[in-house]
Design a protein around this motif. Sequence first.
Motif, PDB file in Angstrom:
ATOM      1  N   ALA A  26      18.893  55.208  66.891  1.00 14.14           N
ATOM      2  CA  ALA A  26      18.517  56.252  67.847  1.00 14.14           C
ATOM      3  C   ALA A  26      17.201  55.919  68.536  1.00 14.14           C
ATOM      4  CB  ALA A  26      18.401  57.590  67.135  1.00 14.14           C
ATOM      5  N   GLU A  27      16.405  55.083  67.883  1.00 17.33           N
ATOM      6  CA  GLU A  27      15.093  54.767  68.432  1.00 17.33           C
ATOM      7  C   GLU A  27      15.074  53.406  69.118  1.00 17.33           C
ATOM      8  OE1 GLU A  27      12.947  57.102  68.367  1.00 17.33           O
ATOM      9  OE2 GLU A  27      14.215  58.351  67.116  1.00 17.33           O
ATOM     10  N   ALA A  28      16.260  52.811  69.324  1.00 11.47           N
ATOM     11  CA  ALA A  28      16.304  51.490  69.938  1.00 11.47           C
ATOM     12  C   ALA A  28      15.724  51.549  71.338  1.00 11.47           C
ATOM     13  CB  ALA A  28      17.747  50.983  69.994  1.00 11.47           C
ATOM     14  N   GLY A  29      15.246  50.404  71.808  1.00  9.69           N
ATOM     15  CA  GLY A  29      14.644  50.349  73.132  1.00  9.69           C
ATOM     16  C   GLY A  29      15.664  50.598  74.216  1.00  9.69           C
ATOM     17  N   PRO A  30      15.202  50.780  75.436  1.00 13.35           N
ATOM     18  CA  PRO A  30      16.116  51.054  76.543  1.00 13.35           C
ATOM     19  C   PRO A  30      17.043  49.894  76.811  1.00 13.35           C
ATOM     20  CG  PRO A  30      13.907  50.578  77.358  1.00 13.35           C
ATOM     21  CD  PRO A  30      13.801  50.698  75.866  1.00 13.35           C
ATOM     22  N   THR A  31      18.254  50.197  77.272  1.00 12.63           N
ATOM     23  CA  THR A  31      19.202  49.150  77.613  1.00 12.63           C
ATOM     24  C   THR A  31      18.670  48.354  78.804  1.00 12.63           C
ATOM     25  OG1 THR A  31      21.028  50.525  76.867  1.00 12.63           O
ATOM     26  CG2 THR A  31      21.572  48.706  78.341  1.00 12.63           C
ATOM     27  N   PRO A  32      18.662  47.017  78.719  1.00 14.28           N
ATOM     28  CA  PRO A  32      18.184  46.221  79.854  1.00 14.28           C
ATOM     29  C   PRO A  32      18.989  46.544  81.107  1.00 14.28           C
ATOM     30  CG  PRO A  32      18.444  44.858  77.884  1.00 14.28           C
ATOM     31  CD  PRO A  32      19.041  46.199  77.572  1.00 14.28           C
ATOM     32  N   SER A  33      18.340  46.433  82.269  1.00 14.73           N
ATOM     33  CA  SER A  33      19.008  46.799  83.514  1.00 14.73           C
ATOM     34  C   SER A  33      20.145  45.854  83.859  1.00 14.73           C
ATOM     35  CB  SER A  33      17.993  46.836  84.661  1.00 14.73           C
ATOM     36  OG  SER A  33      17.332  45.582  84.765  1.00 14.73           O
ATOM     37  N   ALA A  34      20.019  44.572  83.525  1.00 15.10           N
ATOM     38  CA  ALA A  34      21.062  43.597  83.810  1.00 15.10           C
ATOM     39  C   ALA A  34      22.092  43.640  82.687  1.00 15.10           C
ATOM     40  CB  ALA A  34      20.461  42.204  83.939  1.00 15.10           C
ATOM     41  N   GLN A  35      23.275  44.168  82.962  1.00 19.64           N
ATOM     42  CA  GLN A  35      24.286  44.307  81.923  1.00 19.64           C
ATOM     43  C   GLN A  35      24.885  42.956  81.557  1.00 19.64           C
ATOM     44  OE1 GLN A  35      27.404  46.800  83.438  1.00 19.64           O
ATOM     45  NE2 GLN A  35      28.139  45.297  84.879  1.00 19.64           N
ATOM     46  N   LEU A  36      25.440  42.880  80.354  1.00 20.23           N
ATOM     47  CA  LEU A  36      26.146  41.686  79.941  1.00 20.23           C
ATOM     48  C   LEU A  36      27.460  41.586  80.703  1.00 20.23           C
ATOM     49  CD1 LEU A  36      25.700  41.783  76.059  1.00 20.23           C
ATOM     50  CD2 LEU A  36      24.250  40.672  77.764  1.00 20.23           C
ATOM     51  N   THR A  37      27.906  40.357  80.954  1.00 24.83           N
ATOM     52  CA  THR A  37      29.158  40.148  81.665  1.00 24.83           C
ATOM     53  C   THR A  37      29.974  39.049  81.003  1.00 24.83           C
ATOM     54  OG1 THR A  37      28.212  38.504  83.177  1.00 24.83           O
ATOM     55  CG2 THR A  37      28.146  40.822  83.887  1.00 24.83           C
ATOM     56  N   CYS A  38      31.256  39.028  81.322  1.00 25.82           N
ATOM     57  CA  CYS A  38      32.141  37.920  80.957  1.00 25.82           C
ATOM     58  C   CYS A  38      32.979  37.605  82.183  1.00 25.82           C
ATOM     59  CB  CYS A  38      33.035  38.301  79.774  1.00 25.82           C
ATOM     60  SG  CYS A  38      34.064  36.912  79.194  1.00 25.82           S
ATOM     61  N   ARG A  39      32.833  36.404  82.669  1.00 26.87           N
ATOM     62  CA  ARG A  39      33.505  35.985  83.905  1.00 26.87           C
ATOM     63  C   ARG A  39      33.239  36.980  85.041  1.00 26.87           C
ATOM     64  NH1 ARG A  39      36.889  31.670  83.481  1.00 26.87           N
ATOM     65  NH2 ARG A  39      37.466  30.984  81.372  1.00 26.87           N
ATOM     66  N   GLY A  40      31.991  37.439  85.101  1.00 22.70           N
ATOM     67  CA  GLY A  40      31.555  38.295  86.185  1.00 22.70           C
ATOM     68  C   GLY A  40      31.824  39.773  86.019  1.00 22.70           C
ATOM     69  N   HIS A 122      40.449  41.542  78.831  1.00 24.77           N
ATOM     70  CA  HIS A 122      40.531  41.297  80.271  1.00 24.77           C
ATOM     71  C   HIS A 122      39.876  39.982  80.676  1.00 24.77           C
ATOM     72  CE1 HIS A 122      42.288  45.159  81.333  1.00 24.77           C
ATOM     73  NE2 HIS A 122      41.507  45.687  80.411  1.00 24.77           N
ATOM     74  N   GLN A 123      38.776  39.617  80.016  1.00 25.42           N
ATOM     75  CA  GLN A 123      38.105  38.349  80.286  1.00 25.42           C
ATOM     76  C   GLN A 123      37.747  37.700  78.953  1.00 25.42           C
ATOM     77  OE1 GLN A 123      36.980  41.213  82.058  1.00 25.42           O
ATOM     78  NE2 GLN A 123      38.123  40.600  83.883  1.00 25.42           N
ATOM     79  N   ILE A 124      37.899  36.386  78.906  1.00 25.31           N
ATOM     80  CA  ILE A 124      37.520  35.659  77.694  1.00 25.31           C
ATOM     81  C   ILE A 124      37.218  34.211  78.078  1.00 25.31           C
ATOM     82  CG2 ILE A 124      39.939  35.106  77.130  1.00 25.31           C
ATOM     83  CD1 ILE A 124      39.134  35.428  74.135  1.00 25.31           C
ATOM     84  N   GLN A 125      36.188  33.654  77.479  1.00 28.82           N
ATOM     85  CA  GLN A 125      35.824  32.256  77.682  1.00 28.82           C
ATOM     86  C   GLN A 125      35.368  31.709  76.343  1.00 28.82           C
ATOM     87  OE1 GLN A 125      33.226  31.645  80.990  1.00 28.82           O
ATOM     88  NE2 GLN A 125      33.393  29.420  80.925  1.00 28.82           N
ATOM     89  N   ARG A 126      36.055  30.715  75.849  1.00 25.34           N
ATOM     90  CA  ARG A 126      35.833  30.207  74.496  1.00 25.34           C
ATOM     91  C   ARG A 126      34.360  29.884  74.253  1.00 25.34           C
ATOM     92  NH1 ARG A 126      38.814  28.308  70.386  1.00 25.34           N
ATOM     93  NH2 ARG A 126      37.894  26.721  69.038  1.00 25.34           N
ATOM     94  N   ASN A 127      33.862  30.398  73.109  1.00 22.69           N
ATOM     95  CA  ASN A 127      32.485  30.160  72.660  1.00 22.69           C
ATOM     96  C   ASN A 127      31.438  30.689  73.632  1.00 22.69           C
ATOM     97  OD1 ASN A 127      33.473  28.899  70.368  1.00 22.69           O
ATOM     98  ND2 ASN A 127      33.242  26.827  71.194  1.00 22.69           N
ATOM     99  N   GLN A 128      31.848  31.552  74.559  1.00 24.95           N
ATOM    100  CA  GLN A 128      30.881  32.104  75.504  1.00 24.95           C
ATOM    101  C   GLN A 128      30.936  33.619  75.621  1.00 24.95           C
ATOM    102  OE1 GLN A 128      30.278  30.107  79.280  1.00 24.95           O
ATOM    103  NE2 GLN A 128      31.195  28.225  78.500  1.00 24.95           N
TER     104      GLN A 128
END
Length: 203
Positions: A26-40, A122-128
């Motif tokens: 509950a006390e974790a820091g704010p989510t970074p503005s740049a979201q994580l992506t997979c193949r865009g 929906h998106q997958i890239q081996r080891n990435q």
Amino acid sequence: MKTAHRAALLALPLALLGFTAPAQAAEAGPTPSAQLTCRGQGVDPDAKIRYRTERLIKAPMSTIYRLQTDVERWPTWQKPVTGVKRLDHGPLRSGSQFRWTTPAPATPTTPETTLEITSTVHQIQRNQCIRWNGPAIGEGLRIDNGVHVWNFRQVRDGVLVRTEETWTGEQVEADVPTATRYLGGGLETWLDELKATAEARPC
């Protein structure tokens, strides 16, 4: 908040994640503005409920990636997961679907039930990276859509595993801070168990 919404939300942490969310989530820091992506592609940009976290895992990339993508074996190392069924065959790939379950213990206002989650890759890239989404449904409880992204990056001391997830749905959005806290607790637990399992495997 309506009683039904409150009851469903109180059932949510154990139902979906198997554990009570740790206080530190509950006390974790704010989510970074740049979201994580997979193949865009990333999580739902409009979702009110979102959480992002990461772990450095000192194990081979192949071990970590295999644990994460061999979904039928999740119950052997993830305590909250009671069953997984692949709805297709072969290696996990774009279009793959799997259905997994976890118990939802009874509360003073809801009976014991089983939450069923149907995920589509929906998106997958081996080891990435991997990105899947889908609904979670139980008696009196529903998450309309959960979108989950995983990133894996080889670094000097091991593999940095990052994950981000969003939830949407009327019931969980009835109390966004509580739902976010429980989502965070579940992701922290998932990464802890992935790290412990991977680092315990022989190289």
